[in-house]
Write a protein that holds these residues in place. Sequence first.
Motif, short mmCIF file in Angstrom:
data_model
loop_
_atom_site.label_atom_id
_atom_site.label_comp_id
_atom_site.label_asym_id
_atom_site.label_seq_id
_atom_site.Cartn_x
_atom_site.Cartn_y
_atom_site.Cartn_z
N LYS A 183 2.71 7.06 -6.84
CA LYS A 183 1.82 8.08 -7.40
C LYS A 183 2.45 9.47 -7.43
CE LYS A 183 -2.44 5.70 -6.16
NZ LYS A 183 -3.65 5.74 -5.31
N VAL A 184 3.53 9.67 -6.66
CA VAL A 184 4.13 11.00 -6.58
C VAL A 184 5.62 11.05 -6.93
CG1 VAL A 184 2.44 11.84 -4.90
CG2 VAL A 184 4.56 10.79 -4.09
N SER B 292 -2.85 4.37 -16.43
CA SER B 292 -4.24 4.82 -16.33
C SER B 292 -4.73 5.40 -17.66
CB SER B 292 -4.41 5.83 -15.20
OG SER B 292 -3.54 6.92 -15.39
N ARG C 154 0.84 -1.22 0.00
CA ARG C 154 0.00 0.00 0.00
C ARG C 154 0.86 1.26 0.00
NH1 ARG C 154 -4.02 -2.74 3.88
NH2 ARG C 154 -5.84 -3.00 2.54
N ARG C 155 1.89 1.27 0.82
CA ARG C 155 2.80 2.42 0.90
C ARG C 155 3.49 2.63 -0.45
NH1 ARG C 155 6.06 0.88 4.90
NH2 ARG C 155 4.61 1.70 6.43
N SER D 245 -4.21 -2.08 -7.93
CA SER D 245 -3.75 -0.72 -8.20
C SER D 245 -2.23 -0.59 -8.30
CB SER D 245 -4.30 0.24 -7.15
OG SER D 245 -3.91 -0.18 -5.87
N PHE D 246 -1.47 -1.52 -7.76
CA PHE D 246 -0.01 -1.43 -7.78
C PHE D 246 0.56 -1.37 -9.20
CE2 PHE D 246 4.29 -3.17 -7.57
CZ PHE D 246 4.86 -2.34 -6.63
N ALA E 42 -0.14 2.06 -10.75
CA ALA E 42 0.69 3.10 -10.14
C ALA E 42 2.12 3.03 -10.66
CB ALA E 42 0.66 2.97 -8.62
N THR F 257 2.45 1.75 -3.40
CA THR F 257 1.46 2.24 -4.36
C THR F 257 1.28 3.74 -4.22
OG1 THR F 257 0.33 0.09 -4.36
CG2 THR F 257 -0.92 1.99 -5.16
N GLU F 258 1.15 4.22 -3.00
CA GLU F 258 0.97 5.65 -2.76
C GLU F 258 2.23 6.44 -3.13
OE1 GLU F 258 -1.95 7.19 -2.13
OE2 GLU F 258 -2.69 5.15 -2.43
N GLU F 259 3.41 5.92 -2.82
CA GLU F 259 4.65 6.61 -3.15
C GLU F 259 4.87 6.67 -4.65
OE1 GLU F 259 7.75 4.68 -0.92
OE2 GLU F 259 7.07 5.55 0.97
#
Length: 174
Positions: free
Chosen positions: A29-30, A109, A22-23, A138-139, A142, A25-27
């Motif tokens: 994204k940026v 995406s 999860r971390r 989602s991974f 991303a 995936t979020e990282e």
Amino acid sequence: MARVAQRTFDQRQIVINNLAIRRATEELKVVDNYEQVWRVLQAAFHSNDFDGFDVRFKLFPGELYPAGAGASGTQARRGEVSFHWGRSMGPQSLEGLALWTLSLDLVSSSNRHRGALVVRRLYSQRNLQMDINLLTSSFPVALADALDRTLHRGVEIIPHAGQDDHGFAAAQAG
């Protein structure tokens, strides 16, 4: 009692592994450069039950071989870049050992096929301690979006110097 203790340990490890994905995936994204992508992937897989991974992706027109890929990547051939990571196994490598793989297509995406992520794990009596859906949903998107963002080489528009332009000077290359 031992079974309860083992289940408690397994649940703790599942939470740790799920949080790592999860971390990551979020990282992803940026991130804004290739080296960050590489570090996020290493951190995500270093602490989970997988023993290695390979990432293979396409370079599209206008994209350059990523700076910093020299140590972890192979030479760009036919517009592809690849890099791998494997858990340190002491003097031996994963080569020749019985393992299973999971290949995930990297589709951004914007529906652009970038390449693939292949994760590897040695066969083991121990169950995989993670929710595989986190890795397969989602991974990959991303990661593909991060590659799109970090490899994109847009053309910079430079204003044309005209009579009414203030502060611009005409320049000519060559």
